[in-house]
Design a protein around this motif. Structure first.
Motif, PDB file in Angstrom:
ATOM      1  N   SER A  57      30.662  -8.133  42.485  1.00 14.86           N
ATOM      2  CA  SER A  57      31.434  -8.218  43.550  1.00 14.86           C
ATOM      3  C   SER A  57      30.835  -9.392  44.591  1.00 14.86           C
ATOM      4  O   SER A  57      29.600  -9.649  44.811  1.00 14.86           O
ATOM      5  CB  SER A  57      31.001  -6.986  44.388  1.00 14.86           C
ATOM      6  N   GLY A 105      35.978  -4.931  51.323  1.00 17.02           N
ATOM      7  CA  GLY A 105      36.578  -3.446  50.982  1.00 17.02           C
ATOM      8  C   GLY A 105      36.475  -2.321  52.013  1.00 17.02           C
ATOM      9  O   GLY A 105      36.800  -1.725  52.330  1.00 17.02           O
ATOM     10  N   GLU A 109      38.177   0.523  54.362  1.00 16.43           N
ATOM     11  CA  GLU A 109      38.136   1.650  53.905  1.00 16.43           C
ATOM     12  C   GLU A 109      37.768   2.297  55.120  1.00 16.43           C
ATOM     13  O   GLU A 109      38.216   3.622  55.790  1.00 16.43           O
ATOM     14  CB  GLU A 109      37.098   2.067  52.896  1.00 16.43           C
ATOM     15  N   PHE A 129      34.626   5.235  44.672  1.00 16.63           N
ATOM     16  CA  PHE A 129      33.364   4.307  44.691  1.00 16.63           C
ATOM     17  C   PHE A 129      32.661   4.842  45.656  1.00 16.63           C
ATOM     18  O   PHE A 129      32.943   5.579  46.515  1.00 16.63           O
ATOM     19  CB  PHE A 129      33.968   2.960  44.673  1.00 16.63           C
ATOM     20  N   THR A 131      31.073   3.480  48.143  1.00 19.06           N
ATOM     21  CA  THR A 131      31.516   2.980  49.864  1.00 19.06           C
ATOM     22  C   THR A 131      32.639   3.923  50.211  1.00 19.06           C
ATOM     23  O   THR A 131      32.627   4.195  51.575  1.00 19.06           O
ATOM     24  CB  THR A 131      31.639   1.669  49.857  1.00 19.06           C
ATOM     25  N   THR A 132      33.625   4.184  49.268  1.00 19.38           N
ATOM     26  CA  THR A 132      34.682   4.953  49.622  1.00 19.38           C
ATOM     27  C   THR A 132      34.304   6.379  50.219  1.00 19.38           C
ATOM     28  O   THR A 132      34.706   7.077  51.125  1.00 19.38           O
ATOM     29  CB  THR A 132      35.696   5.051  48.468  1.00 19.38           C
ATOM     30  N   THR A 187      41.836   4.643  41.877  1.00 20.85           N
ATOM     31  CA  THR A 187      40.981   3.494  41.858  1.00 20.85           C
ATOM     32  C   THR A 187      40.906   2.361  40.443  1.00 20.85           C
ATOM     33  O   THR A 187      40.886   3.212  39.353  1.00 20.85           O
ATOM     34  CB  THR A 187      39.337   4.013  41.874  1.00 20.85           C
ATOM     35  N   ASN A 191      35.730   1.768  38.605  1.00 17.24           N
ATOM     36  CA  ASN A 191      34.562   1.225  38.656  1.00 17.24           C
ATOM     37  C   ASN A 191      33.522   2.395  38.391  1.00 17.24           C
ATOM     38  O   ASN A 191      32.563   2.131  37.516  1.00 17.24           O
ATOM     39  CB  ASN A 191      34.028   0.571  40.066  1.00 17.24           C
ATOM     40  N   ASP A 220      42.876   2.053  45.269  1.00 13.09           N
ATOM     41  CA  ASP A 220      41.873   1.362  45.741  1.00 13.09           C
ATOM     42  C   ASP A 220      41.962   0.096  44.652  1.00 13.09           C
ATOM     43  O   ASP A 220      41.787   0.403  43.171  1.00 13.09           O
ATOM     44  CB  ASP A 220      40.577   1.751  45.439  1.00 13.09           C
ATOM     45  N   CYS A 222      40.573  -3.082  43.812  1.00 11.91           N
ATOM     46  CA  CYS A 222      39.564  -4.076  43.691  1.00 11.91           C
ATOM     47  C   CYS A 222      40.025  -4.945  42.153  1.00 11.91           C
ATOM     48  O   CYS A 222      39.797  -6.310  42.443  1.00 11.91           O
ATOM     49  CB  CYS A 222      38.226  -3.821  43.435  1.00 11.91           C
ATOM     50  N   ARG A 223      40.305  -4.051  41.292  1.00 12.33           N
ATOM     51  CA  ARG A 223      40.249  -4.672  40.040  1.00 12.33           C
ATOM     52  C   ARG A 223      41.912  -4.677  39.459  1.00 12.33           C
ATOM     53  O   ARG A 223      41.879  -4.615  38.168  1.00 12.33           O
ATOM     54  CB  ARG A 223      39.219  -4.434  39.143  1.00 12.33           C
ATOM     55  N   SER A 260      38.864  -4.659  47.951  1.00 18.46           N
ATOM     56  CA  SER A 260      37.800  -5.942  47.955  1.00 18.46           C
ATOM     57  C   SER A 260      38.072  -7.029  47.266  1.00 18.46           C
ATOM     58  O   SER A 260      38.165  -7.038  45.991  1.00 18.46           O
ATOM     59  CB  SER A 260      36.646  -5.095  47.503  1.00 18.46           C
ATOM     60  N   LYS A 262      36.283  -9.286  46.952  1.00 22.63           N
ATOM     61  CA  LYS A 262      35.148  -9.905  46.134  1.00 22.63           C
ATOM     62  C   LYS A 262      35.309  -9.657  44.663  1.00 22.63           C
ATOM     63  O   LYS A 262      34.398  -9.995  43.927  1.00 22.63           O
ATOM     64  CB  LYS A 262      33.827  -9.211  46.884  1.00 22.63           C
ATOM     65  N   LYS A 263      36.119  -9.162  44.299  1.00 26.42           N
ATOM     66  CA  LYS A 263      36.183  -8.758  42.701  1.00 26.42           C
ATOM     67  C   LYS A 263      37.660  -9.773  42.326  1.00 26.42           C
ATOM     68  O   LYS A 263      37.518 -10.730  41.850  1.00 26.42           O
ATOM     69  CB  LYS A 263      36.714  -7.379  42.362  1.00 26.42           C
TER      70      LYS A 263
HETATM   71  C1  LIG Z   1      36.262   0.312  43.598  1.00 31.15           C
HETATM   72  C2  LIG Z   1      35.444  -0.245  44.556  1.00 31.15           C
HETATM   73  N1  LIG Z   1      35.879   0.096  45.859  1.00 31.15           N
HETATM   74  C3  LIG Z   1      35.479  -0.244  46.884  1.00 31.15           C
HETATM   75  C4  LIG Z   1      34.553  -1.356  46.835  1.00 31.15           C
HETATM   76  C5  LIG Z   1      33.910  -1.805  48.149  1.00 31.15           C
HETATM   77  O1  LIG Z   1      34.378  -3.183  48.296  1.00 31.15           O
HETATM   78  P1  LIG Z   1      33.319  -4.033  48.976  1.00 31.15           P
HETATM   79  O2  LIG Z   1      32.021  -4.120  48.464  1.00 31.15           O
HETATM   80  O3  LIG Z   1      33.793  -5.386  49.442  1.00 31.15           O
HETATM   81  O4  LIG Z   1      33.137  -3.600  50.639  1.00 31.15           O
HETATM   82  C6  LIG Z   1      33.935  -1.736  45.561  1.00 31.15           C
HETATM   83  C7  LIG Z   1      32.955  -2.593  45.524  1.00 31.15           C
HETATM   84  O5  LIG Z   1      32.232  -2.674  44.451  1.00 31.15           O
HETATM   85  C8  LIG Z   1      34.415  -1.219  44.508  1.00 31.15           C
HETATM   86  O6  LIG Z   1      34.057  -1.346  43.277  1.00 31.15           O
END
Ligand SMILES: Cc1ncc(COP(=O)(O)O)c(C=O)c1O
Length: 463
Positions: A57, A105, A109, A129, A131-132, A187, A191, A220, A222-223, A260, A262-263
């Motif tokens: 990330s 991300g 959320e 995840f 943070t979620t 998701t 992850n 969600d 991200c990927r 996010s 960042k992925k």
């Molecule tokens: C599946 C998933 N959701 C949400 C996030 C949260 O994103 P962020 O790190 O940009 O806040 C991540 C981060 O690794 C994640 O892998």
């Protein structure tokens, strides 16, 4: 692309223009560093790491075009050209009507769940995840995982171990009541469950359940591109489809998404929230203005939006995704050949060591995943991330640990950063630790924060 198809060797579909030095440390130095960091790899200075697989990330190498975009970014407070380029790209891929940039991300959320989550509400997902889950719980609501059974067993080989259990979803909605469920989430890829993909059929099935009960579906995402690649390779009917069209189909079943960047947007910072519901989008924008910034920049600079737009274009390149998924699989193959237990098949962005099988002599309450990740650093300066009882463990009323279903150690591969020899080195370190696994000891926590404790916890090795 043609070259990759004809030859057996899959090469990085890029060449390197700028390099960063890696500092080498000795095992004695690393023992000292570990002690200082309370045996928590999150607390080690990055310059003391040889190969950093803590996360994929925000660790991507950006392309020359992304760096050019950084220079070209429009920093106007309102109506920035870079926002419109970013919005156009997100709309092309997702078809979403309202696109709201955030700084990452979890900010997306936070905004979403501060509106739809409150005490008494519950949000199902294949696997939330961390943070979620934390943002849902912070809003007073409950986060529930409804992963299919195969996804909970690292040794079972199946194509789409990230799928949600549809029967469980239906039963869950009936049991909890539609009025308590503001939305359903899925998701992609999963992850916390091994980077395993979700099939298009599963997304369609979730959509059908949502339609039956009048519930919105959020992805969600991200990927999303890695997930689309797996669909192309593994699901019938998608082999001849472009990655873009697979992504468009995936998002066509959703009402909204958190992302996010960042992925799979290949940037070091960024995220967004997107949805089709105008009323909800207005509410989200109102929160955004208070917490992140004006709706055309969110928590970002114009240059970040420019880099995201470019990254989202690059991630759709099939030869990149082919190299990406294969390089993760390459590490997995080496580990499996040496008998190292990992989640099979390998996922999209990481290798997940099954710490329960890796060190069977360490019970969950002594954190086997922590023991493995500390040992990887000690032996070779490789930083990995525990995804097990440290990250997700809960306690009952007698302060007894309720462990999560799996004790994992994630080695997340940053995008476009490490070469094949770096990966060979990582394999050598893991195999060496595995061969001496009986000497590994468990850990106890000596400090923990009330939420997301894995980031700052301190540990002591057990005798
Ligand atoms: C599946 C998933 N959701 C949400 C996030 C949260 O994103 P962020 O790190 O940009 O806040 C991540 C981060 O690794 C994640 O892998």
């Amino acid at each position: 692309m043609l070259f990759c198809i004809i030859m057996k060797t899959i090469i990085e579909p890029f060449r390197i223009k700028a390099v960063e030095p890696i500092k080498f440390t000795t095992e004695t130095e690393r023992n000292h560093i570990l002690q200082e960091a309370g045996y928590n790899p999150f607390l080690i200075k990055a310059e003391d790491i040889i190969i950093d697989l803590l996360t994929d990330s925000g660790t991507s190498a950006m392309s020359a075009k992304q760096w050019a975009g950084i220079m070209d970014g429009d920093e106007s407070y309102a109506g920035s050209r870079s926002f419109y380029r970013f919005e156009e790209m997100v709309r092309l891929i997702t078809g979403m009507k309202f696109i709201i940039p955030t700084h990452q991300g979890r900010a997306a959320e936070k905004i979403l769940f501060s509106i739809v989550g409150e005490h008494g509400k519950v949000i199902p997902n294949n696997t939330h995840f961390d943070t979620t889950r934390a943002n849902i719980e912070f809003a007073g609501a409950e986060a529930v995982d409804l992963l299919n059974e195969a996804g909970k067993h690292p040794e079972i080989i199946a194509d789409f171990k990230g799928n949600m259990d549809i029967e469980k979803l239906e039963a869950f909605i009936q049991e909890r009541g539609v009025e308590h469920i503001p939305l359903v989430m899925v998701t992609v890829t999963n992850n916390s469950g091994g980077g395993q993909p979700v099939s298009m059929q599963n997304i369609k099935d979730i959509r059908a359940v949502c339609d039956q009960y009048g519930l919105p579906l959020f992805i969600d995402a991200c990927r999303f591109a890695e997930n689309a690649y797996f669909i192309k390779k593994r699901e019938q009917g998608y082999a001849d489809r472009s990655i873009l069209s697979i992504c468009q189909e995936m998002f066509s079943y959703a009402d909204g998404m958190t992302m996010s960047a960042k992925k799979d947007a290949l940037v070091n910072i960024g995220g967004f929230l997107a949805m089709n519901n105008q009323e909800l989008a207005m509410q989200c924008r109102n929160v955004l203005i208070v917490t992140e910034g004006f709706p055309t920049y969110g928590g970002l600079a114009g240059r970040d939006l420019e880099a995201m737009a470019q990254g989202l274009e690059e991630i759709l390149d099939e030869s990149y995704l082919h190299y990406r998924i294969r390089s993760v699989e390459y590490l997995g193959d080496k580990l499996l050949a040496a008998g190292v237990p990992i989640i099979e098949p390998t996922g999209g962005h990481a290798i997940y060591i099954d710490a329960k099988r890796f060190c069977q002599h360490i019970p969950s309450y002594q954190f086997p995943g922590q023991a493995v990740s500390v040992a990887l650093y000690q032996k070779g300066g490789v930083r990995a991330c525990e995804i097990g009882s440290v990250m997700f463990g809960k306690y009952d009323e007698n302060q007894q640990l309720i462990p999560p279903p799996m004790e994992l150690v994630r080695l997340a591969i940053p995008r476009r950063v490490y070469t094949q020899s770096h990966i060979d080195y990582v394999a050598e370190v893991i195999i060496e630790v595995f061969q001496n696994r009986n000497s590994l000891k468990g850990y106890q926590i000596v400090y923990e924060a009330p939420m997301l404790r894995h980031f700052t916890a301190r540990f002591a090795p057990l005798a």
